[in-house]
Write a protein that holds these residues in place. Sequence first.
Motif, PDB file in Angstrom:
ATOM      1  N   LYS A 235       0.841  -1.195   0.000  1.00 25.28           N
ATOM      2  CA  LYS A 235       0.000   0.000   0.000  1.00 25.28           C
ATOM      3  C   LYS A 235       0.880   1.250   0.000  1.00 25.28           C
ATOM      4  CE  LYS A 235      -3.824  -2.425   0.737  1.00 25.28           C
ATOM      5  NZ  LYS A 235      -4.771  -2.130   1.819  1.00 25.28           N
ATOM      6  N   VAL A 236       0.334   2.355  -0.500  1.00 22.75           N
ATOM      7  CA  VAL A 236       0.980   3.657  -0.342  1.00 22.75           C
ATOM      8  C   VAL A 236       0.486   4.224   0.984  1.00 22.75           C
ATOM      9  CG1 VAL A 236       1.172   6.022  -1.226  1.00 22.75           C
ATOM     10  CG2 VAL A 236       1.163   4.080  -2.813  1.00 22.75           C
ATOM     11  N   VAL A 237       1.413   4.669   1.830  1.00 20.86           N
ATOM     12  CA  VAL A 237       1.055   5.077   3.185  1.00 20.86           C
ATOM     13  C   VAL A 237       1.431   6.536   3.437  1.00 20.86           C
ATOM     14  CG1 VAL A 237       1.355   4.613   5.659  1.00 20.86           C
ATOM     15  CG2 VAL A 237       1.405   2.712   4.010  1.00 20.86           C
ATOM     16  N   ILE A 238       0.461   7.311   3.933  1.00 17.55           N
ATOM     17  CA  ILE A 238       0.723   8.669   4.414  1.00 17.55           C
ATOM     18  C   ILE A 238       0.811   8.605   5.928  1.00 17.55           C
ATOM     19  CG2 ILE A 238      -0.160  11.024   4.647  1.00 17.55           C
ATOM     20  CD1 ILE A 238      -1.714  10.583   2.050  1.00 17.55           C
ATOM     21  N   VAL A 239       1.924   9.067   6.485  1.00 16.89           N
ATOM     22  CA  VAL A 239       2.064   9.168   7.939  1.00 16.89           C
ATOM     23  C   VAL A 239       1.938  10.645   8.290  1.00 16.89           C
ATOM     24  CG1 VAL A 239       3.500   8.672   9.952  1.00 16.89           C
ATOM     25  CG2 VAL A 239       3.634   7.184   7.931  1.00 16.89           C
ATOM     26  N   ASP A 240       0.875  10.986   9.013  1.00 18.33           N
ATOM     27  CA  ASP A 240       0.560  12.385   9.297  1.00 18.33           C
ATOM     28  C   ASP A 240       0.861  12.713  10.761  1.00 18.33           C
ATOM     29  OD1 ASP A 240      -0.431  14.958   9.021  1.00 18.33           O
ATOM     30  OD2 ASP A 240      -2.507  14.369   9.419  1.00 18.33           O
ATOM     31  N   PHE A 241       1.949  13.466  10.992  1.00 18.17           N
ATOM     32  CA  PHE A 241       2.250  13.975  12.328  1.00 18.17           C
ATOM     33  C   PHE A 241       1.389  15.225  12.532  1.00 18.17           C
ATOM     34  CE2 PHE A 241       5.892  11.375  11.430  1.00 18.17           C
ATOM     35  CZ  PHE A 241       6.297  10.872  12.661  1.00 18.17           C
ATOM     36  N   TRP A 242       0.498  15.195  13.525  1.00 19.50           N
ATOM     37  CA  TRP A 242      -0.460  16.276  13.687  1.00 19.50           C
ATOM     38  C   TRP A 242      -0.858  16.413  15.162  1.00 19.50           C
ATOM     39  CZ3 TRP A 242      -5.948  15.973  14.796  1.00 19.50           C
ATOM     40  CH2 TRP A 242      -6.351  14.705  15.208  1.00 19.50           C
ATOM     41  N   TYR A 260      -8.311  10.505   0.916  1.00 19.87           N
ATOM     42  CA  TYR A 260      -8.324   9.126   1.438  1.00 19.87           C
ATOM     43  C   TYR A 260      -9.533   8.360   0.902  1.00 19.87           C
ATOM     44  CZ  TYR A 260      -8.553   5.366   4.939  1.00 19.87           C
ATOM     45  OH  TYR A 260      -8.623   4.149   5.572  1.00 19.87           O
ATOM     46  N   LYS A 261     -10.701   8.984   0.926  1.00 15.69           N
ATOM     47  CA  LYS A 261     -11.915   8.323   0.426  1.00 15.69           C
ATOM     48  C   LYS A 261     -11.780   7.971  -1.053  1.00 15.69           C
ATOM     49  CE  LYS A 261     -15.295  10.490   3.556  1.00 15.69           C
ATOM     50  NZ  LYS A 261     -16.429  11.453   3.631  1.00 15.69           N
ATOM     51  N   GLN A 262     -11.179   8.875  -1.822  1.00 10.77           N
ATOM     52  CA  GLN A 262     -11.047   8.667  -3.265  1.00 10.77           C
ATOM     53  C   GLN A 262     -10.054   7.562  -3.614  1.00 10.77           C
ATOM     54  OE1 GLN A 262      -9.886  12.538  -4.664  1.00 10.77           O
ATOM     55  NE2 GLN A 262     -11.935  13.423  -4.489  1.00 10.77           N
ATOM     56  N   ASN A 263      -9.071   7.333  -2.738  1.00  9.17           N
ATOM     57  CA  ASN A 263      -7.969   6.439  -3.099  1.00  9.17           C
ATOM     58  C   ASN A 263      -7.806   5.201  -2.216  1.00  9.17           C
ATOM     59  OD1 ASN A 263      -6.332   7.889  -5.365  1.00  9.17           O
ATOM     60  ND2 ASN A 263      -6.815   9.505  -3.888  1.00  9.17           N
ATOM     61  N   LYS A 264      -8.659   5.049  -1.228  1.00  5.38           N
ATOM     62  CA  LYS A 264      -8.521   3.896  -0.330  1.00  5.38           C
ATOM     63  C   LYS A 264      -8.625   2.576  -1.099  1.00  5.38           C
ATOM     64  CE  LYS A 264     -10.394   1.691   3.817  1.00  5.38           C
ATOM     65  NZ  LYS A 264      -9.050   1.302   4.271  1.00  5.38           N
ATOM     66  N   GLU A 265      -9.575   2.503  -2.012  1.00  4.89           N
ATOM     67  CA  GLU A 265      -9.748   1.264  -2.784  1.00  4.89           C
ATOM     68  C   GLU A 265      -8.601   1.029  -3.753  1.00  4.89           C
ATOM     69  OE1 GLU A 265     -12.077  -0.979  -2.176  1.00  4.89           O
ATOM     70  OE2 GLU A 265     -12.677   0.337  -0.509  1.00  4.89           O
ATOM     71  N   LYS A 266      -7.836   2.082  -4.049  1.00  4.61           N
ATOM     72  CA  LYS A 266      -6.691   1.945  -4.951  1.00  4.61           C
ATOM     73  C   LYS A 266      -5.409   1.562  -4.201  1.00  4.61           C
ATOM     74  CE  LYS A 266      -8.340   5.565  -8.131  1.00  4.61           C
ATOM     75  NZ  LYS A 266      -7.977   6.869  -8.750  1.00  4.61           N
ATOM     76  N   GLY A 267      -5.485   1.509  -2.865  1.00  8.35           N
ATOM     77  CA  GLY A 267      -4.311   1.095  -2.109  1.00  8.35           C
ATOM     78  C   GLY A 267      -3.668   2.171  -1.269  1.00  8.35           C
ATOM     79  N   LYS A 340      -0.229  16.245  -2.795  1.00  6.69           N
ATOM     80  CA  LYS A 340      -1.281  15.384  -3.325  1.00  6.69           C
ATOM     81  C   LYS A 340      -0.928  14.787  -4.685  1.00  6.69           C
ATOM     82  CE  LYS A 340      -5.265  17.357  -4.112  1.00  6.69           C
ATOM     83  NZ  LYS A 340      -6.615  17.936  -3.868  1.00  6.69           N
ATOM     84  N   ALA A 341      -0.442  15.618  -5.598  1.00  8.12           N
ATOM     85  CA  ALA A 341      -0.151  15.131  -6.951  1.00  8.12           C
ATOM     86  C   ALA A 341       0.929  14.054  -6.939  1.00  8.12           C
ATOM     87  CB  ALA A 341       0.274  16.295  -7.838  1.00  8.12           C
ATOM     88  N   LYS A 342       1.934  14.239  -6.101  1.00  9.57           N
ATOM     89  CA  LYS A 342       3.041  13.271  -6.050  1.00  9.57           C
ATOM     90  C   LYS A 342       2.596  11.958  -5.396  1.00  9.57           C
ATOM     91  CE  LYS A 342       6.775  16.627  -6.302  1.00  9.57           C
ATOM     92  NZ  LYS A 342       5.984  17.802  -6.604  1.00  9.57           N
ATOM     93  N   ILE A 343       1.706  12.062  -4.405  1.00 13.73           N
ATOM     94  CA  ILE A 343       1.176  10.842  -3.784  1.00 13.73           C
ATOM     95  C   ILE A 343       0.291  10.102  -4.780  1.00 13.73           C
ATOM     96  CG2 ILE A 343      -0.204   9.903  -1.897  1.00 13.73           C
ATOM     97  CD1 ILE A 343       0.565  12.373  -0.252  1.00 13.73           C
ATOM     98  N   LYS A 345       0.604  10.027  -7.904  1.00 15.46           N
ATOM     99  CA  LYS A 345       1.478   9.352  -8.869  1.00 15.46           C
ATOM    100  C   LYS A 345       1.957   8.005  -8.319  1.00 15.46           C
ATOM    101  CE  LYS A 345       5.492  10.305 -11.815  1.00 15.46           C
ATOM    102  NZ  LYS A 345       6.569  11.275 -12.139  1.00 15.46           N
ATOM    103  N   LEU A 346       2.268   7.974  -7.019  1.00 15.51           N
ATOM    104  CA  LEU A 346       2.676   6.708  -6.390  1.00 15.51           C
ATOM    105  C   LEU A 346       1.521   5.708  -6.365  1.00 15.51           C
ATOM    106  CD1 LEU A 346       4.762   7.952  -3.306  1.00 15.51           C
ATOM    107  CD2 LEU A 346       5.644   6.834  -5.357  1.00 15.51           C
ATOM    108  N   ILE A 347       0.319   6.220  -6.112  1.00 18.71           N
ATOM    109  CA  ILE A 347      -0.858   5.344  -6.045  1.00 18.71           C
ATOM    110  C   ILE A 347      -1.173   4.759  -7.415  1.00 18.71           C
ATOM    111  CG2 ILE A 347      -3.355   5.286  -5.626  1.00 18.71           C
ATOM    112  CD1 ILE A 347      -2.886   7.557  -3.560  1.00 18.71           C
ATOM    113  N   ASP A 348      -1.098   5.589  -8.445  1.00 20.08           N
ATOM    114  CA  ASP A 348      -1.469   5.157  -9.795  1.00 20.08           C
ATOM    115  C   ASP A 348      -0.356   4.423 -10.522  1.00 20.08           C
ATOM    116  OD1 ASP A 348      -3.902   6.369  -9.361  1.00 20.08           O
ATOM    117  OD2 ASP A 348      -3.350   8.242 -10.360  1.00 20.08           O
ATOM    118  N   GLY A 349       0.849   4.356  -9.908  1.00 22.39           N
ATOM    119  CA  GLY A 349       1.976   3.695 -10.537  1.00 22.39           C
ATOM    120  C   GLY A 349       1.864   2.183 -10.434  1.00 22.39           C
ATOM    121  N   PRO A 350       2.909   1.467 -10.923  1.00 22.95           N
ATOM    122  CA  PRO A 350       2.893  -0.009 -10.900  1.00 22.95           C
ATOM    123  C   PRO A 350       2.736  -0.544  -9.480  1.00 22.95           C
ATOM    124  CG  PRO A 350       4.705   0.831 -12.228  1.00 22.95           C
ATOM    125  CD  PRO A 350       4.136   2.000 -11.496  1.00 22.95           C
TER     126      PRO A 350
END
Length: 356
Positions: A235-242, A260-267, A340-343, A345-350
């Motif tokens: 999976k592609v993982v965002i770690v959010d320090f907040w 997250y809602k838009q991309n959860k099913e994509k990994g 967002k755009a760079k993440i 790209k990771l989600i939509d990549g191989p």
Amino acid sequence: MSKHLVRRLGFALTVVLVCAPTFVFAQKRPAKEISTELSQLSREIKRFDFASQIDPRFRQQMTGELTAQYQQHLKLVDELAAASPVEKSALRPVKARDLAVLALFEDAEAIKQIEELKQSKVPADGAVGRIASLQLAWWAKPKADEQSKVLEEIKTFAKANPTEDALTSAMLDIANAGAANDELAESLRVSIETDLKGPSAQKYKLRPDKLGRPLVISGVTVQGKPFTSASLKGKVVIVDFWATWCGPCREALPELIEFYKQNKEKGLEVIGVSCDSKKQDLLTFLKETPDMSWPNLYGPSGSNGWHVLAAKFQVTSVPTMYVIDREGILRRIENGRFPKAKIQKLIDGPEKAAAK
């Protein structure tokens, strides 16, 4: 009073007024005042992602937007170095980068200054000029074969100057932004660990969160359950320090939730690392924000009262985001910015790891 005396007094006053700028009006500003202005201007410059600033596709736009700001930034760096000799060493890599970026924007004065510094008989100044020249060469040549040649020059310089501390920051700058491929970026990071021996290089070697290297985030959720990102391989993982008390963190949440809602099913997965000091504050906020359905790690606290992982990873401001790719490799560290755009790209990549 005689006319002769009046004339003499008038002449003396004229001399004082003419000469005064040198020894009366041109007083040095306090270092703290300069530092505050420098920090404010740095934040202005960071409105634009640094990778975009040096990207040839956006060069014309960035030159128009940022040249004057970088010129002023460079002046403040020199002013602060003169006002506070203690800061001078730490400011050398900043000066080198300012000069390199301005030279990339075809600023004639910066190009001239780099060449003058390279010829300087003062070793520290000569090093700044050489480092700026190498950064410029890397960013001006975005193709892999061209950067490979610059890489060999950088390594040669590093081996010949292993204690040159400004070189660590410069090499990380060009590894993190503008590298033609991951292999070239990783080669630079390896060179820091093997060729450099200054304080900054030693500090880098001790970092557990190096870009381009595997990273596992482990802790205990606010519900008291053990958690590790190792379970999210593939999976592609965002770690959010907040933190709930952090205004910018709360402002960024709606966009993160929607992404997250838009991309959860994509990994895509998200892990929150709460830097709250009161557990109940976090529990109340999560109850009021049910769409934050991802795990949130809480406690124990580090030396600054934030989550111990923040101290471990040298996180000094929130929000800070870490982005881990499907192979478990740390790809980005962003302070106060949602890449967002760079993440995407990771989600939509191989999906190599998922396929395995």
